[in-house]
Design an enzyme around this catalytic site. Structure first.
Site, PDB file in Angstrom:
ATOM      1  N   CYS A   1       0.820  -1.215   0.000  1.00 36.02           N
ATOM      2  CA  CYS A   1       0.000   0.000   0.000  1.00 36.02           C
ATOM      3  C   CYS A   1       0.855   1.266   0.000  1.00 36.02           C
ATOM      4  O   CYS A   1       1.956   1.284   0.552  1.00 36.02           O
ATOM      5  CB  CYS A   1      -0.871   0.049   1.251  1.00 36.02           C
TER       6      CYS A   1
ATOM      7  N   ARG B   1       5.107   0.152  -6.096  1.00 42.07           N
ATOM      8  CA  ARG B   1       5.059  -0.661  -4.882  1.00 42.07           C
ATOM      9  C   ARG B   1       4.106  -1.839  -5.027  1.00 42.07           C
ATOM     10  O   ARG B   1       4.160  -2.774  -4.226  1.00 42.07           O
ATOM     11  CB  ARG B   1       4.594   0.204  -3.690  1.00 42.07           C
TER      12      ARG B   1
ATOM     13  N   TRP C   1      -3.010  -2.673  -1.445  1.00 43.03           N
ATOM     14  CA  TRP C   1      -2.578  -4.038  -1.785  1.00 43.03           C
ATOM     15  C   TRP C   1      -3.317  -4.938  -0.792  1.00 43.03           C
ATOM     16  O   TRP C   1      -3.046  -4.900   0.412  1.00 43.03           O
ATOM     17  CB  TRP C   1      -1.066  -4.137  -1.619  1.00 43.03           C
TER      18      TRP C   1
ATOM     19  N   ASN D   1      -1.703   1.914   6.051  1.00 38.40           N
ATOM     20  CA  ASN D   1      -0.831   0.810   5.599  1.00 38.40           C
ATOM     21  C   ASN D   1      -0.531  -0.046   6.818  1.00 38.40           C
ATOM     22  O   ASN D   1      -0.318   0.496   7.904  1.00 38.40           O
ATOM     23  CB  ASN D   1       0.520   1.334   5.096  1.00 38.40           C
ATOM     24  N   GLY D   2      -0.430  -1.352   6.631  1.00 40.58           N
ATOM     25  CA  GLY D   2      -0.092  -2.228   7.755  1.00 40.58           C
ATOM     26  C   GLY D   2      -1.219  -3.207   8.021  1.00 40.58           C
ATOM     27  O   GLY D   2      -2.117  -3.385   7.179  1.00 40.58           O
TER      28      GLY D   2
ATOM     29  N   GLU E   1      18.180 -17.385  -7.368  1.00 43.91           N
ATOM     30  CA  GLU E   1      17.744 -16.040  -7.753  1.00 43.91           C
ATOM     31  C   GLU E   1      17.184 -16.046  -9.181  1.00 43.91           C
ATOM     32  O   GLU E   1      16.179 -15.387  -9.471  1.00 43.91           O
ATOM     33  CB  GLU E   1      18.924 -15.059  -7.603  1.00 43.91           C
TER      34      GLU E   1
ATOM     35  N   LYS F   1      13.421 -14.931 -10.191  1.00 45.53           N
ATOM     36  CA  LYS F   1      13.128 -13.898 -11.199  1.00 45.53           C
ATOM     37  C   LYS F   1      12.144 -14.434 -12.222  1.00 45.53           C
ATOM     38  O   LYS F   1      11.187 -13.770 -12.577  1.00 45.53           O
ATOM     39  CB  LYS F   1      14.403 -13.463 -11.946  1.00 45.53           C
TER      40      LYS F   1
ATOM     41  N   GLU G   1       8.560 -14.913 -10.670  1.00 48.92           N
ATOM     42  CA  GLU G   1       7.801 -13.735 -10.233  1.00 48.92           C
ATOM     43  C   GLU G   1       7.328 -12.873 -11.391  1.00 48.92           C
ATOM     44  O   GLU G   1       6.274 -12.251 -11.293  1.00 48.92           O
ATOM     45  CB  GLU G   1       8.547 -12.912  -9.174  1.00 48.92           C
TER      46      GLU G   1
ATOM     47  N   HIS H   1      19.036 -37.055  -6.519  1.00 46.49           N
ATOM     48  CA  HIS H   1      18.342 -37.419  -5.282  1.00 46.49           C
ATOM     49  C   HIS H   1      16.844 -37.115  -5.376  1.00 46.49           C
ATOM     50  O   HIS H   1      16.165 -37.041  -4.365  1.00 46.49           O
ATOM     51  CB  HIS H   1      18.969 -36.693  -4.089  1.00 46.49           C
TER      52      HIS H   1
ATOM     53  N   LYS I   1       6.447  -4.123  -4.118  1.00 48.14           N
ATOM     54  CA  LYS I   1       7.880  -3.829  -4.107  1.00 48.14           C
ATOM     55  C   LYS I   1       8.444  -3.882  -2.691  1.00 48.14           C
ATOM     56  O   LYS I   1       9.503  -4.433  -2.456  1.00 48.14           O
ATOM     57  CB  LYS I   1       8.116  -2.437  -4.716  1.00 48.14           C
TER      58      LYS I   1
END
Ligand code: AGP
Length: 612
Positions: A2, A27, A75, A100-101, A485, A489, A492, A508, A607
């Site tokens: 948010c 964000r 968000w 926000n939160g 990583e 990438k 996402e 394995h 973000k």
């Protein structure tokens, strides 16, 4: 996550608020809204699901404006993305609020407020705050006192901004756990969840501390701490530029930021290398070497991409010093009991410096463990992590707008190299070895440039991935976190399911997944484990797997059927994780573009993850 913007001015503020929201789009969010106290003295709002552009369209049709306003990008955490759940939330006609939160005790509060006769219009945790404030304002206290009283009943994290027609010239804000910054104008003042939102209107900022509540009018700002005592917080001049948040000639921020890496790496090395050693002053304290000399153990904590940087850091630190190093995701560490440690250096890594789990882990360390010292590797100078750590090693990546972290990651790796060399210096390591590492670091920007030249070839390679549903990434040693990583990438931004394995683990279990439909991406620099890796690749080929190998030109891996080789420059072993990150970033980027996803704002992601 948010975003909040607010303004109190002599001029109409909706345009300023919308521009602020637009600048916070990076964000991640799913709906947006704005509320103002109009000249007529009433509180009105406009909200829309989707992008800020949708809100702007709605406002074009049904304009509202005023000189006091708040705005928000949401968000979703509690309640689906829908107009009724978008902020600002109102309590009747008298309280407008953005938040926000997460309010953890919202269920109990909702029940109590419903018993008191309040009707809820949304499924959010936020709405309880608006009604709580209303209860207190009805008792005849000021908005400031109403917010102060309400916050005492809230458990959880928040940054909030409140307006009311009761006080049409006053903006009240409060912060606990989620970031909030005040922007100082001339005869007007602003608030935002980060400075990006406010750069068009000011470069002077006050960062609120946890527990602060502030009353903001056009001409005055009063701040009160967690005990209600009036406090003065420093005003900071920011030299962040507005342009860094502009796309320029690039189609996406992610591509722009990938191509900025030679400069961001140069910036992170600049003024930190002197001849044949690293300057201890880069940690921002005068006795850095003395402190590092006492370190007997290191604990690294981070999330997501920053966690992957930490994993590489462990390989480097343990290979070059006798200091044991442990790395853990902050969301796990914060809830786990650990035995007390002696002479432990706690290192947090974060692009934003506001990641809730990483901050909570740092708090836990400070409260329970009496660390020798806390150090953050961070990209935002005025962030909570930077302010709350004993030492800060700043990455100089500049603002990173794309949700997928790229230049922040490579600069974190550079910072970890600098830290490792400093630890070596503090522990009296061989000077020639230190000098060699410093000399190698200087080669890095040019090596990254060379790899960026491979972009057209990688774009062609990406076409082979667009029909795939899954992919495996392999690496060995310090290249295994780079494979992790690479997989992160790809998943996402292209939504292709991707997993990373240390190549030696294939047999394995994951080898069972290998067939012609499973692309397997491998990073193969010329390191000590290259021959082992080659054997692992043969295991894949003999099962019909399609291999894509980014290989050192001296690795002697020859292209063949189902074996695509992209030749990489020869790099010093210590730099390989940084250099081999670049082609994986480019691969994910091009796959996502070809698939037509929202590259800079992938679905469901934010973000800066400022809630738990
Ligand atoms: C990676 O591309 C993501 N943006 C995410 O994993 C990110 O690295 C994580 O949320 C941690 O963020 P931070 O570095 O700002 O703490």
């Amino acid at each position: 996550m948010c975003g909040i913007v607010g303004a109190v001015a002599q001029r109409p503020v909706v345009e300023i608020l919308l521009e602020g929201l637009r600048r916070l789009e990076y964000r991640g969010y799913d709906s947006a809204g704005v509320a103002v106290v109009r000249a007529e003295g009433d509180l009105v709002r406009s909200r829309a699901v989707g992008k800020v552009a949708a809100l702007m369209e709605r406002l074009d049709g049904e304009p509202i404006d005023g000189k006091l306003g708040i705005a928000h990008t949401r968000w979703a955490t509690h309640g689906v993305p829908a107009e009724r759940n978008a902020h600002p939330h109102f309590s009747g006609e008298w309280v407008g609020l953005v938040h926000n939160g997460i309010i953890e005790n919202h269920v109990e509060l909702r029940k109590r407020l419903q018993d008191d006769g309040y009707r809820f219009d949304s499924d959010t945790d936020t709405e309880v705050i608006a009604h709580l404030i209303d209860i207190f304002r009805r008792q005849g206290v000021s908005m400031l006192d109403a917010v102060m009283a309400a916050r005492c009943e809230l458990h959880g994290a928040y940054a909030m901004a409140v307006i009311s027609p009761d006080e049409p010239d006053t903006l009240i804000v409060a912060r606990q756990g989620s970031p909030l910054v005040l922007g100082l104008g001339i005869g007007e003042n602003f608030i935002g969840s980060d400075i990006q939102a406010l750069l068009p209107v000011t470069s002077r900022f006050i960062y609120l501390e946890n527990g602060d509540v502030a009353r903001i009018t056009r001409k005055k700002i009063d701040i009160f701490d967690v005990n209600g005592e009036r406090v003065v917080r420093p005003v900071r001049e920011s030299n962040a530029s507005m342009c860094s948040a502009e796309l320029g000639d690039y189609r996406h921020f992610m591509l722009k930021e990938i191509f900025e890496q030679p400069q961001s790496v140069t910036g992170t090395l600049e003024n930190r290398l002197a001849g044949d050693h690293v300057l201890p002053a880069l940690l921002g304290v005068s006795d850095a070497l003395e402190r590092l000399a006492q370190v007997e153990e290191i604990q690294i904590l981070a999330c997501g991409t920053s966690y992957h940087a930490g994993l590489v850091g462990r390989y480097w630190i343990e290979a070059n010093t006798d200091i044991p190093c442990n790395v853990e995701v902050a969301s796990e560490y914060r809830y786990r009991r650990q035995p007390p440690r002696k002479n432990m250096l706690f290192v947090t890594i974060s692009q934003s410096g506001e990641t809730a789990d990483t901050l909570a882990a740092l708090e836990k360390i400070k409260e329970n463990h009496g660390a020798l010292a806390t150090l953050t590797i961070c990209n935002v100078a005025e962030s909570s992590l930077t302010r709350e750590s004993d030492m800060a090693l700043m990455t100089m990546a500049g603002p990173e707008i794309g949700v997928a972290s790229t230049k922040a990651f490579t600069t974190q790796l550079v910072a970890l190299q600098l830290l490792m060399v400093l630890l070596m210096q503090a522990k009296g390591a061989d000077k020639a070895k230190v000098a060699q590492m410093v000399a190698d670091l200087r080669k890095l920007p040019a090596l990254i440039e060379q790899v960026l030249d491979l972009n057209p070839k990688i774009e062609t390679l990406a076409e082979r991935f667009i029909e795939k549903n899954h992919a495996l990434f392999l690496g060995r040693g310090e290249l295994y976190p780079i494979a992790m990583e690479g997989a992160l990438k790809l998943k996402e931004i292209s939504y292709i399911h991707a997993e990373a394995y240390p190549a030696g683990e294939l047999k394995h279990g994951p080898l069972a997944l290998v067939d012609s439909e499973m692309p397997i991406v491998t990073v193969a620099p010329n390191t000590a484990l290259l021959e082992k890796l080659k054997s692992n690749l043969e295991e894949v080929r003999s099962r019909g797997g399609e291999l894509y190998v980014f290989a050192d030109r001296e690795a002697h891996i020859v292209a063949a059927d189902n074996l695509h080789v992209l030749e990489m420059p020869h790099v010093p072993e210590m730099l390989a994780p940084i250099v081999y990150t670049i082609p994986l970033q480019l691969l994910s980027y091009h796959v996502a573009v070809l698939k037509g996803t929202d590259v800079d704002k992938p679905r469901n992601l934010a973000k800066s993850v400022t809630v738990e």
